[in-house]
Design an enzyme around this catalytic site. Structure first.
Site, PDB file in Angstrom:
ATOM      1  N   GLU A   1      48.131  28.738  40.592  1.00 42.01           N
ATOM      2  CA  GLU A   1      47.725  29.318  41.881  1.00 42.01           C
ATOM      3  C   GLU A   1      46.209  29.237  42.080  1.00 42.01           C
ATOM      4  OE1 GLU A   1      46.876  33.355  42.488  1.00 42.01           O
ATOM      5  OE2 GLU A   1      47.797  34.023  40.616  1.00 42.01           O
TER       6      GLU A   1
ATOM      7  N   LYS B   1      50.276  44.364  36.030  1.00 42.05           N
ATOM      8  CA  LYS B   1      49.107  45.182  35.718  1.00 42.05           C
ATOM      9  C   LYS B   1      49.357  46.660  35.962  1.00 42.05           C
ATOM     10  CE  LYS B   1      45.368  42.553  36.685  1.00 42.05           C
ATOM     11  NZ  LYS B   1      46.025  41.718  37.625  1.00 42.05           N
TER      12      LYS B   1
HETATM   13  N1  PSU Z   1      46.748  39.765  39.643  1.00 44.72           N
HETATM   14  C1  PSU Z   1      45.707  39.284  38.926  1.00 44.72           C
HETATM   15  N2  PSU Z   1      44.880  38.384  39.461  1.00 44.72           N
HETATM   16  C2  PSU Z   1      45.075  37.927  40.710  1.00 44.72           C
HETATM   17  C3  PSU Z   1      46.198  38.414  41.457  1.00 44.72           C
HETATM   18  C4  PSU Z   1      47.007  39.330  40.878  1.00 44.72           C
HETATM   19  O1  PSU Z   1      45.500  39.657  37.796  1.00 44.72           O
HETATM   20  O2  PSU Z   1      44.282  37.108  41.162  1.00 44.72           O
HETATM   21  C5  PSU Z   1      46.481  37.862  42.810  1.00 44.72           C
HETATM   22  C6  PSU Z   1      47.663  36.882  42.713  1.00 44.72           C
HETATM   23  O3  PSU Z   1      47.375  35.766  43.516  1.00 44.72           O
HETATM   24  C7  PSU Z   1      48.807  37.680  43.311  1.00 44.72           C
HETATM   25  C8  PSU Z   1      48.076  38.496  44.349  1.00 44.72           C
HETATM   26  O4  PSU Z   1      49.812  36.894  43.879  1.00 44.72           O
HETATM   27  O5  PSU Z   1      46.875  38.878  43.729  1.00 44.72           O
HETATM   28  C9  PSU Z   1      48.858  39.692  44.812  1.00 44.72           C
HETATM   29  O6  PSU Z   1      48.240  40.242  45.922  1.00 44.72           O
HETATM   30  P1  PSU Z   1      49.012  41.294  46.832  1.00 44.72           P
HETATM   31  O7  PSU Z   1      49.199  42.495  45.959  1.00 44.72           O
HETATM   32  O8  PSU Z   1      48.071  41.540  47.983  1.00 44.72           O
HETATM   33  O9  PSU Z   1      50.294  40.673  47.262  1.00 44.72           O
END
Ligand code: PSU
Ligand code: MN
Length: 308
Positions: free
Chosen positions: A27, A161
Site C-alpha cells: 500500500e 493496533k
Molecule cells: N495503520 C498503520 N499505518 C498506516 C495505516 C494504518 O500502522 O499507515 C493506514 C492504512 O493505510 C490503513 C489506514 O488502511 O491507515 C486506515 O485508515 P482509516 O482508519 O481511516 O480507515
C-alpha cells in the site's frame, strides 16, 4: 470508459504477470501518511527488496495524476514520500481522485480493490484499520473491514493496533465472515506487541498452509478476503507499558483537538512516534519488513497451490 484505462503497470510487474511469477501488492498510505520522511522512502525500498529476495515481485500501488499505478517506480515513490498534496484514498475516495487527476496514497481498502483488479492475491501492509475505541457510539469503523468482507485478497499485517478496539474489530471480522489467522501464534498480534490478549480465531504455522486455505476459501466461491496477523519479531516489539501509555496520551490529545474521520489514524501514529522518542517507528519499520518476507513466501506457495 474501461477500468483498464485507469490501470498502469510498471515494467517489472507487467513482466511478472506475463511470465506468471508471484506478485505481492504493497500500500502507499503507509508512505504518504503513515511514516515520516525519509524513513518512509527507505522502508518502501527495503520492503520491495525483501520481496524480490524471496523470489516474488513487489507492486506498490498508488494513484499518480489520476492513474492507478500497479508498481511505483523510484521517482513515483518520491512523490508519495514527500509531496504534501498526496491524498489519503480509501474506497469512497477512489473515483473522486481519479476523476480529478490527483495523487492518492491508497489505504488497505483501496489497495485491496486495485490489487484485485490487477489479479494480485497477496498484499502486505503494517496494520489494518478497525473499529475505533468508542466506535460503538462514534460509528468510526474503518472501510478496511468492509473491504475484507468483499474482496478476494489475502492481507498480511502485524495485527491490529491498540489505538483501536481490538476485541470489537475481531467481532466485526467474524460477522463479516473473514478468516483471521495468527501466523505461528495462538494470539492475535497487536502491531507494536506480539499479543493483543485476544485469541487468534485460526492459527497456522506455514506459508503453505495459509496458501491452501486461500485456495479453498475462493474455490468455495466465498468472496471475502483473508487476514493474516504476523507478530512483530520479539526483539523489535515495544514494551507493553510504554506503548500503552503513549497510546492513551495520543488518544487524549486527539479528543482534545476533536480530530475525527480519516485524519485520526495519521494523527495518532505521529503522536505515538513522538511520545516514544521514535521507538514506535523503529518497531513499525521492523514489522513491515517481517510481513514482506512472509507475504512473499505466501505468494510463492499460493502460486504452487494454484498449479495443483
Ligand atoms: N495503520 C498503520 N499505518 C498506516 C495505516 C494504518 O500502522 O499507515 C493506514 C492504512 O493505510 C490503513 C489506514 O488502511 O491507515 C486506515 O485508515 P482509516 O482508519 O481511516 O480507515
Ligand atoms: Mn475511520
Amino acid at each position: 470508459m474501461k477500468t483498464e484505462s485507469y490501470l498502469e503497470y510498471s515494467e517489472e510487474v507487467e513482466e511478472a504477470i506475463q511470465t506468471a511469477r508471484p506478485v505481492v501488492a504493497l500500500e502507499s498510505t503507509i508512505i504518504s501518511h503513515g511514516m515520516p520522511y525519509p524513513q518512509n522512502l527507505e522502508t518502501a525500498h527495503a520492503v520491495s527488496e525483501i520481496i524480490r529476495s524471496q523470489g516474488a515481485v513487489p507492486a506498490t500501488i498508488g494513484i499518480v495524476n489520476g492513474k492507478i499505478k500497479i508498481g511505483l517506480n523510484d521517482e513515483e515513490l518520491e512523490i508519495f514520500a514527500q509531496n504534501e498534496e498526496v491524498l489519503k484514498v480509501s474506497r469512497r475516495d477512489l473515483a473522486s481522485v481519479l476523476s480529478q487527476k490527483q495523487h492518492g496514497g491508497t489505504t488497505v481498502a483501496a489497495t485491496m480493490i486495485c490489487a484485485y483488479m490487477a489479479g494480485i492475491s497477496v498484499f502486505v501492509t503494517g496494520g489494518v484499520g478497525g473499529v475505533h475505541r468508542q466506535g460503538e457510539s462514534t460509528m468510526d469503523v474503518s472501510a478496511d473491514l468492509i473491504e475484507l468482507s468483499q474482496t478476494r485478497v489475502a492481507v498480511v499485517c502485524a495485527g491490529i493496533k491498540a489505538i483501536l478496539d481490538i476485541p470489537r474489530t475481531l467481532e466485526v471480522l467474524e460477522t463479516y465472515g473473514v478468516p483471521v489467522i495468527g501466523y505461528q501464534s495462538r494470539d492475535f498480534p497487536a502491531f507494536y506487541t506480539r499479543s493483543s490478549g485476544c485469541k487468534a480465531p485460526i492459527s497456522l504455522d506455514s506459508p503453505e498452509k495459509i496458501a491452501q486455505l486461500m485456495e479453498l476459501q475462493w474455490e468455495l466461491g466465498l468472496k471475502s478476503g483473508i487476514l493474516i496477523g504476523n507478530p512483530v519479531p520479539e526483539k523489535e516489539a515495544m514494551a507493553e507499558e510504554e506503548i500503552k501509555m503513549a497510546i492513551e496520551q495520543a488518544l487524549m490529545e486527539a479528543a482534545e483537538k476533536s480530530i475525527l474521520g480519516k485524519e485520526i489514524t495519521p494523527f495518532l501514529l505521529d503522536k505515538i512516534k513522538d511520545l516514544t522518542a521514535g521507538k514506535s517507528l523503529q518497531s513499525n519499520i521492523a514489522l513491515v519488513k517481517n510481513n514482506a518476507r512472509l507475504g512473499a513466501q505466501i505468494a510463492m506457495a499460493f502460486q504452487t497451490e494454484k498449479r495443483k
